[in-house]
Enzyme design. Sequence first.
Site, PDB file in Angstrom:
ATOM      1  N   SER A 111      20.361  13.797 -15.806  1.00  0.00           N
ATOM      2  CA  SER A 111      21.061  12.550 -15.538  1.00  0.00           C
ATOM      3  C   SER A 111      21.185  11.734 -16.829  1.00  0.00           C
ATOM      4  O   SER A 111      21.850  12.153 -17.765  1.00  0.00           O
ATOM      5  CB  SER A 111      20.357  11.780 -14.420  1.00  0.00           C
ATOM      6  OG  SER A 111      21.169  10.745 -13.931  1.00  0.00           O
ATOM      7  N   GLU A 204      28.956  16.272 -14.118  1.00  0.00           N
ATOM      8  CA  GLU A 204      28.573  15.801 -12.786  1.00  0.00           C
ATOM      9  C   GLU A 204      28.449  14.288 -12.868  1.00  0.00           C
ATOM     10  O   GLU A 204      28.358  13.719 -13.956  1.00  0.00           O
ATOM     11  CB  GLU A 204      27.249  16.438 -12.336  1.00  0.00           C
ATOM     12  CG  GLU A 204      26.025  16.067 -13.158  1.00  0.00           C
ATOM     13  CD  GLU A 204      25.358  14.753 -12.756  1.00  0.00           C
ATOM     14  OE1 GLU A 204      25.389  14.384 -11.566  1.00  0.00           O
ATOM     15  OE2 GLU A 204      24.791  14.084 -13.643  1.00  0.00           O
ATOM     16  N   HIS A 275      23.386  15.662  -8.753  1.00  0.00           N
ATOM     17  CA  HIS A 275      22.340  14.916  -8.049  1.00  0.00           C
ATOM     18  C   HIS A 275      22.266  15.365  -6.586  1.00  0.00           C
ATOM     19  O   HIS A 275      22.518  14.595  -5.660  1.00  0.00           O
ATOM     20  CB  HIS A 275      22.607  13.423  -8.151  1.00  0.00           C
ATOM     21  CG  HIS A 275      22.311  12.850  -9.502  1.00  0.00           C
ATOM     22  ND1 HIS A 275      23.093  13.120 -10.606  1.00  0.00           N
ATOM     23  CD2 HIS A 275      21.306  12.033  -9.927  1.00  0.00           C
ATOM     24  CE1 HIS A 275      22.594  12.474 -11.655  1.00  0.00           C
ATOM     25  NE2 HIS A 275      21.517  11.816 -11.267  1.00  0.00           N
TER      26      HIS A 275
END
Length: 300
Positions: A111, A204, A275
Site C-alpha cells: 500500500s 491497485e 487490498h
Amino acid sequence: MHYLYPDPVKPGDTIGLVTPSSPMIPGLLEIGVSYLQQKGFQIRLGVHVNAVDRFLAGDDEYRAKDLMDFFRDDEVKMIMAMGGGYGSQRLLPLLDYGLIRSRPKYLSGFSDTTALQAALLKNAGMISCTGFVFGDLATGQLDSLIEKTLWTCLKGEPFQIKKGQTMQPGIIQGRLVGGNLESWVSLMGTPYQPEVRNCILLLEDVGAEPYQVDSRLSQLDLAGVFAEVGGVIFGQFARCTAKYFPKRDGTVEDVIEEWSLKIKVPCIKNFPYGHVTRRCVLPLGKEAVLNADQCTLSIL
C-alpha cells in the site's frame, strides 16, 4: 542503473520492523512478531515503531532514522514495513541512497510503502517485495497465496501466477514496477519515480471513488506513462465505490474496463493483487514476463 538483488532471507536471520507510514493498529505488532518468530526469525524493533503523530507513526526524521539504522546494521538481513496508511513519501529526501545501495536488503511492505519502494528502486536500484503487512494476520490465519509468494519472493526464487482477464493480448518481458496507484501518482514530477520504459506496470487502489481512480489513470496517461510501458496489470480496486452519485457515476470496474481498452500494450485486469484478503506478494524491480493471452505473470 545496475539493479541489486538482495541476499535471500532464511530462518535464523534477523528482521528489522519499521513503521514508515501510519501508526500501528493496536495488537498487530504482537501478532506479527509471533508469526515471524514461529517461522524461525529473530526480530529487532525500530526504536520509534510505537510513535504516533496524528496520521503518522511519529516524526519524519525518526521514521527515516529507524530505516537507516537497519540498513547500517549488518545483523539485520531484511526490513519489514508492518503497515501502510500514509506518509512514506515524506521520508524520501531524508534517506542516504548511497549507503542503502552499498548494503542492499529486501524491504517488504504494501500500500503506502509503494512510495518508499519506488524511491529505493529509482535511487538505489534495490528490488523489494510488495503485498504483505501485519494486518493480513488479524484474522489469525494468513492467506495461503500471500504466505507462499511472500517467502518465495524473499528467497529470490522464480514463480508464476495465473489469474485475471485478458484486455490487450501479447507477451512482454520487463521489470515489474508500480504498486498502489495513489502512492505512485504522488511521486510524479519528483526525483523518486522509477523509469517505466518497457516495464510491466502493476496497479491497485483502495477507498477511492471511481472518478478519482479515473483521474489518477488519466494523469498517468497525460504524463506519457502508458505510452512508455511494455505491459499493464490492473489488480484489485477494493472499496472504490461512488458515495454520492452511485447511479450516475458507475463503478470502478467501468473505469478499469475503459482504460484497459485504451492501452495499446499487453494488459490484464482482475489480477490477485490489492487490498483484498487473497493476494500475491511480488518483487518490485525484478524481471518478469507478462503473458496477457494466458493471464500469467512469471517472475524470473
